[in-house]
Design a protein around this motif. Structure first.
Motif, PDB file in Angstrom:
ATOM      1  N   ALA A  63       0.789  -1.237   0.000  1.00  0.00           N
ATOM      2  CA  ALA A  63       0.000   0.000   0.000  1.00  0.00           C
ATOM      3  C   ALA A  63       0.820   1.285   0.000  1.00  0.00           C
ATOM      4  CB  ALA A  63      -0.936  -0.001   1.207  1.00  0.00           C
ATOM      5  N   ASP A  64       2.083   1.231   0.469  1.00  0.00           N
ATOM      6  CA  ASP A  64       2.827   2.489   0.591  1.00  0.00           C
ATOM      7  C   ASP A  64       4.330   2.249   0.439  1.00  0.00           C
ATOM      8  OD1 ASP A  64       3.733   1.420   3.034  1.00  0.00           O
ATOM      9  OD2 ASP A  64       2.266   2.530   4.207  1.00  0.00           O
ATOM     10  N   ARG A  65       5.083   3.333   0.503  1.00  0.00           N
ATOM     11  CA  ARG A  65       6.531   3.262   0.319  1.00  0.00           C
ATOM     12  C   ARG A  65       7.200   2.380   1.377  1.00  0.00           C
ATOM     13  NH1 ARG A  65      10.420   5.956  -2.577  1.00  0.00           N
ATOM     14  NH2 ARG A  65      12.501   5.813  -1.685  1.00  0.00           N
ATOM     15  N   ASN A  66       6.738   2.461   2.631  1.00  0.00           N
ATOM     16  CA  ASN A  66       7.350   1.647   3.689  1.00  0.00           C
ATOM     17  C   ASN A  66       7.221   0.154   3.383  1.00  0.00           C
ATOM     18  OD1 ASN A  66       8.145   3.892   5.133  1.00  0.00           O
ATOM     19  ND2 ASN A  66       6.290   3.904   6.406  1.00  0.00           N
ATOM     20  N   ALA A  67       6.054  -0.266   2.944  1.00  0.00           N
ATOM     21  CA  ALA A  67       5.853  -1.674   2.586  1.00  0.00           C
ATOM     22  C   ALA A  67       6.694  -2.037   1.358  1.00  0.00           C
ATOM     23  CB  ALA A  67       4.376  -1.943   2.330  1.00  0.00           C
ATOM     24  N   ALA A  68       6.815  -1.088   0.420  1.00  0.00           N
ATOM     25  CA  ALA A  68       7.624  -1.322  -0.775  1.00  0.00           C
ATOM     26  C   ALA A  68       9.098  -1.464  -0.401  1.00  0.00           C
ATOM     27  CB  ALA A  68       7.426  -0.187  -1.774  1.00  0.00           C
ATOM     28  N   GLU A  69       9.578  -0.649   0.521  1.00  0.00           N
ATOM     29  CA  GLU A  69      10.969  -0.755   0.990  1.00  0.00           C
ATOM     30  C   GLU A  69      11.236  -2.122   1.606  1.00  0.00           C
ATOM     31  OE1 GLU A  69      13.732   0.913   0.736  1.00  0.00           O
ATOM     32  OE2 GLU A  69      12.928   2.689  -0.243  1.00  0.00           O
ATOM     33  N   ASP A  70      10.245  -2.663   2.304  1.00  0.00           N
ATOM     34  CA  ASP A  70      10.410  -3.983   2.931  1.00  0.00           C
ATOM     35  C   ASP A  70      10.561  -5.103   1.900  1.00  0.00           C
ATOM     36  OD1 ASP A  70      10.268  -2.821   5.427  1.00  0.00           O
ATOM     37  OD2 ASP A  70       8.140  -3.315   5.733  1.00  0.00           O
ATOM     38  N   LEU A  71      10.161  -4.845   0.645  1.00  0.00           N
ATOM     39  CA  LEU A  71      10.287  -5.853  -0.416  1.00  0.00           C
ATOM     40  C   LEU A  71      11.685  -5.914  -1.020  1.00  0.00           C
ATOM     41  CD1 LEU A  71       7.034  -5.525  -2.563  1.00  0.00           C
ATOM     42  CD2 LEU A  71       7.634  -7.324  -0.928  1.00  0.00           C
ATOM     43  N   ARG A  72      12.535  -4.927  -0.731  1.00  0.00           N
ATOM     44  CA  ARG A  72      13.876  -4.880  -1.333  1.00  0.00           C
ATOM     45  C   ARG A  72      14.565  -6.239  -1.211  1.00  0.00           C
ATOM     46  NH1 ARG A  72      17.747  -0.458  -2.157  1.00  0.00           N
ATOM     47  NH2 ARG A  72      16.130   0.897  -1.321  1.00  0.00           N
ATOM     48  N   GLY A  73      15.057  -6.752  -2.348  1.00  0.00           N
ATOM     49  CA  GLY A  73      15.759  -8.039  -2.376  1.00  0.00           C
ATOM     50  C   GLY A  73      14.854  -9.243  -2.587  1.00  0.00           C
ATOM     51  N   THR A  74      13.543  -9.044  -2.532  1.00  0.00           N
ATOM     52  CA  THR A  74      12.609 -10.149  -2.724  1.00  0.00           C
ATOM     53  C   THR A  74      12.638 -10.615  -4.178  1.00  0.00           C
ATOM     54  OG1 THR A  74      11.141  -9.332  -0.988  1.00  0.00           O
ATOM     55  CG2 THR A  74      10.166 -10.820  -2.614  1.00  0.00           C
ATOM     56  N   GLU A  75      12.655 -11.908  -4.382  1.00  0.00           N
ATOM     57  CA  GLU A  75      12.598 -12.473  -5.723  1.00  0.00           C
ATOM     58  C   GLU A  75      11.156 -12.821  -6.062  1.00  0.00           C
ATOM     59  OE1 GLU A  75      15.297 -15.728  -6.256  1.00  0.00           O
ATOM     60  OE2 GLU A  75      17.023 -14.518  -5.663  1.00  0.00           O
ATOM     61  N   LEU A  76      10.759 -12.491  -7.281  1.00  0.00           N
ATOM     62  CA  LEU A  76       9.439 -12.841  -7.796  1.00  0.00           C
ATOM     63  C   LEU A  76       9.625 -14.077  -8.659  1.00  0.00           C
ATOM     64  CD1 LEU A  76       8.374  -9.226  -8.838  1.00  0.00           C
ATOM     65  CD2 LEU A  76       7.928 -10.402  -6.664  1.00  0.00           C
TER      66      LEU A  76
END
Length: 182
Positions: free
Chosen positions: A67-80
């Motif tokens: 929903a927001d930038r903070n949640a997006a930052e938490d995805l850093r390094g995640t593989e899809l």
């Protein structure tokens, strides 16, 4: 077998959009609106694409669950990732298809095995484990280009190399040559 489609590199903007480092040659299909992608680590996903676009040479994606930038930052390094068995394209292979293949020279000399396929900025490279004449091993990156890897025979369990002198660790001693002045 899971195939990595992309890796989240960073957040973009304030509304949860992320920039991706692609590992697919078909982002329009893999990142289409409505696509549901599993993740590594698995606890982060799955993620559902709500918007995707290319911007200045990068792919930017928004997910329903972010929903927001903070949640997006938490995805850093995640593989899809997606499930995939074998590539259906000629002269195209998934990393898991190459892993473990025997590495040979054009004359049939076995030099080692493929560990994995690595994604480099200019092109992919095979990471191979060489078996050295002294009984040791060495890890070597070999550019995965037709001039150096002319044969990939998955069914036969091998790849054939035609490396330039000095590329392989086994050639390290032979690479030093004295040159006479003319």
């Amino acid at each position: 077998m899971q195939l990595t489609v992309a890796r989240v590199s960073k957040a973009h903007g304030l509304k949860g959009e992320v920039a991706l480092d692609l590992r697919t040659d078909d982002p329009e299909t893999r990142l289409a609106v409505g696509e549901r992608l599993e993740t590594v680590p698995a606890a982060v996903g799955p993620l559902t694409v709500t918007h995707s676009r290319e911007y200045q040479g990068r792919w930017l994606v928004t997910f329903a669950e972010i929903a927001d930038r903070n949640a997006a930052e938490d995805l850093r390094g995640t593989e899809l990732v997606v499930e995939a068995d074998a590539s259906d394209e000629e002269d195209a292979w998934y990393p898991h298809e190459l892993e473990g293949l025997r590495v040979e020279l054009a004359d049939g000399t076995v030099v080692g095995k493929v560990i994995t396929l690595e994604y480099q900025p200019a092109h992919e490279a095979l990471l191979i484990e060489e078996s050295l004449p002294d009984g040791g091993t060495a890890r070597t990156l070999v550019p995965f280009v037709l001039a150096i890897v002319p044969v990939v025979d998955v069914a036969g369990g091998r790849v054939v190399l035609t490396p330039p002198g000095g590329l392989l660790a086994r050639d390290a001693d032979a690479a030093v040559v004295d040159r006479e002045d003319d």
